[in-house]
Design an enzyme around this catalytic site. Sequence first.
Site, PDB file in Angstrom:
ATOM      1  N   LYS A  49       0.790  -1.274   0.043  1.00  0.00           N
ATOM      2  CA  LYS A  49      -0.150  -0.044   0.254  1.00  0.00           C
ATOM      3  C   LYS A  49       0.888   1.306  -0.015  1.00  0.00           C
ATOM      4  O   LYS A  49       1.953   1.192   0.239  1.00  0.00           O
ATOM      5  CB  LYS A  49      -0.931  -0.072   1.248  1.00  0.00           C
TER       6      LYS A  49
ATOM      7  N   TYR B  58      16.324  30.393   7.602  1.00  0.00           N
ATOM      8  CA  TYR B  58      15.082  31.081   8.389  1.00  0.00           C
ATOM      9  C   TYR B  58      15.011  31.248   9.783  1.00  0.00           C
ATOM     10  O   TYR B  58      15.282  29.931  10.654  1.00  0.00           O
ATOM     11  CB  TYR B  58      13.901  30.146   7.900  1.00  0.00           C
TER      12      TYR B  58
HETATM   13  C1  LIG Z   1      -0.584  -1.645   6.877  1.00  0.00           C
HETATM   14  C2  LIG Z   1      -1.072  -3.109   7.423  1.00  0.00           C
HETATM   15  C3  LIG Z   1      -0.407  -4.349   7.533  1.00  0.00           C
HETATM   16  C4  LIG Z   1       1.076  -3.998   7.394  1.00  0.00           C
HETATM   17  O1  LIG Z   1       1.577  -3.555   8.544  1.00  0.00           O
HETATM   18  P1  LIG Z   1       3.147  -3.354   8.985  1.00  0.00           P
HETATM   19  O2  LIG Z   1       3.156  -2.834  10.333  1.00  0.00           O
HETATM   20  O3  LIG Z   1       3.710  -2.349   8.031  1.00  0.00           O
HETATM   21  O4  LIG Z   1       3.715  -4.719   8.838  1.00  0.00           O
HETATM   22  C5  LIG Z   1      -0.990  -5.195   7.746  1.00  0.00           C
HETATM   23  N1  LIG Z   1      -2.261  -5.565   7.727  1.00  0.00           N
HETATM   24  C6  LIG Z   1      -3.072  -4.367   7.579  1.00  0.00           C
HETATM   25  C7  LIG Z   1      -4.543  -4.378   7.850  1.00  0.00           C
HETATM   26  C8  LIG Z   1      -2.396  -3.027   7.405  1.00  0.00           C
HETATM   27  O5  LIG Z   1      -3.508  -1.883   7.256  1.00  0.00           O
END
Ligand SMILES: *Cc1c(COP(=O)(O)O)cnc(C)c1O
Length: 359
Positions: A35, A253
Site C-alpha cells: 500500500k 530561516y
Molecule cells: C498496513 C497494514 C499491514 C502491514 O503492517 P506493517 O506494520 O507495516 O507490517 C498489515 N495489515 C493491515 C490491515 C494493514 O493496514
Amino acid sequence: MSAAATLMVDLTAIVANWRDLAARGAPGAVAGVVKADAYGLGAAEVGPALRAAGCRHFFVALLGEGIALRAAIGPGPMIGVLGGFAPGADGDAALTPVLNSLGDVAAHAAAGRAAGVARRAILHVDTGMARLGLDAAELALVSADHGMLAGLDLHYVMTHLACADEPAHPMNAAQATRFAAACAGLPKMRRSFANSSGMFLGADFASDLARPGCALYGINPTPDHPNPMRPVMRLEVPVLQLRDILAGTPVGYGATWTASRPTRIATVAAGYADGYLRSLSGHAVAEFRGRSVPLVARVSMDLTTFDVTDLPEIAPGDRLTLIGGDGCSPDEVGARAGTIGYEVLTSLGARYAREYLRG
Ligand SMILES: *Cc1c(COP(=O)(O)O)cnc(C)c1O
C-alpha cells in the site's frame, strides 16, 4: 550544477527481507503489503520483484492502488484491497475486497447471488482497533446466520493487531483470544493475522497468511531489539554549495542557529518538500562516507544545511546520505523528527531521480 538527489532502492534487499519473513511465516503463506506505493519506495517496481520471488498474495489500501498493481504484476496473485470497494468496481483487475462491515458483506453477497458466481473476498473482523472490520454485534449476527455469507467465496478471515510492536502489551494476547473466538463462530476458512511485528510475537500469532509491510522495507519490526531486517534504501543528496562563515554568523530561516566557531556549511538540494521533514530542524545527522555530519538550522523547502567543518574533504557535488545511512536509518530519522520510520518512507518526495538495484 550537479546531478539531482537520488533515491536508491535495493530490490534485492527487499526480496531478501521477504524471503526471511516467508521462512518465519512458514508453513503459512506470507504476503507483501505494498500500500501507499510500497511505503513510498515504488509499488510498480517492488510488486514485480516480490512476484518474481514467489510472493502470491499482496495487499494495498485503495482500489486504484490495486488496479495499478495488477497491471504491474499480471494475473494470478491475490491482491487484497484493505479499504474494500463496491462490487464490480475493480473491472478486469480481479482484486479481492476486504469486507469491513456488514454492509460490505451484504453488498458483495447479493452481487454474488445475483451473478450465480460466488464473489471472492476477505472477511475482516475487528478485535481491538475500532477502525474497520465487523464489530462484536455484527460478528454475532453473522455467526448466528451463516446464510448471510451465501454468495461469497471467502478466502480468508483477517484481523489486525494494534500493539504488535510492544510484545508485552496485553492487547496482543487479548486480540489473539478474540480472533480465535471469532473464527470458531464462522464457517471454517483460512486465517490472516500478523503484520510485520506480529510475526515476531510467537506461535499464538501464526496464521495461514501473514501481512508484513514495514519489515520488507527495512523498518525494525522489533523496536526493543536490533533490527533483523536489511536496509533497503538510501537518499543521497548533492552538496550545492560550501561556504565558510565566521563565528557569530546565523544560518537559515528564523536565524535559529548561530555558528559558535568558524564553520563550513554545506547546503544540500533537498528539504521538506522532498519529505525531509521540517521537524528535523536542528537535530538530525547525514552520513558522508561512514561519518556523521550534523544538520544545523531549519530545514527549508528545497534546501538543508549541514555543519561539515570537520570533513574538509567534502566538495560541491559530493553527496550526503540524508536517509538510509549510518545514524540516519528511516527509524532513526523518524525518531529525530518525532515520528516513525513508516512516515519517513511514505513522505519521500517525487523530485528525486530513482534508481532501482536489481542485483
Ligand atoms: C498496513 C497494514 C499491514 C502491514 O503492517 P506493517 O506494520 O507495516 O507490517 C498489515 N495489515 C493491515 C490491515 C494493514 O493496514
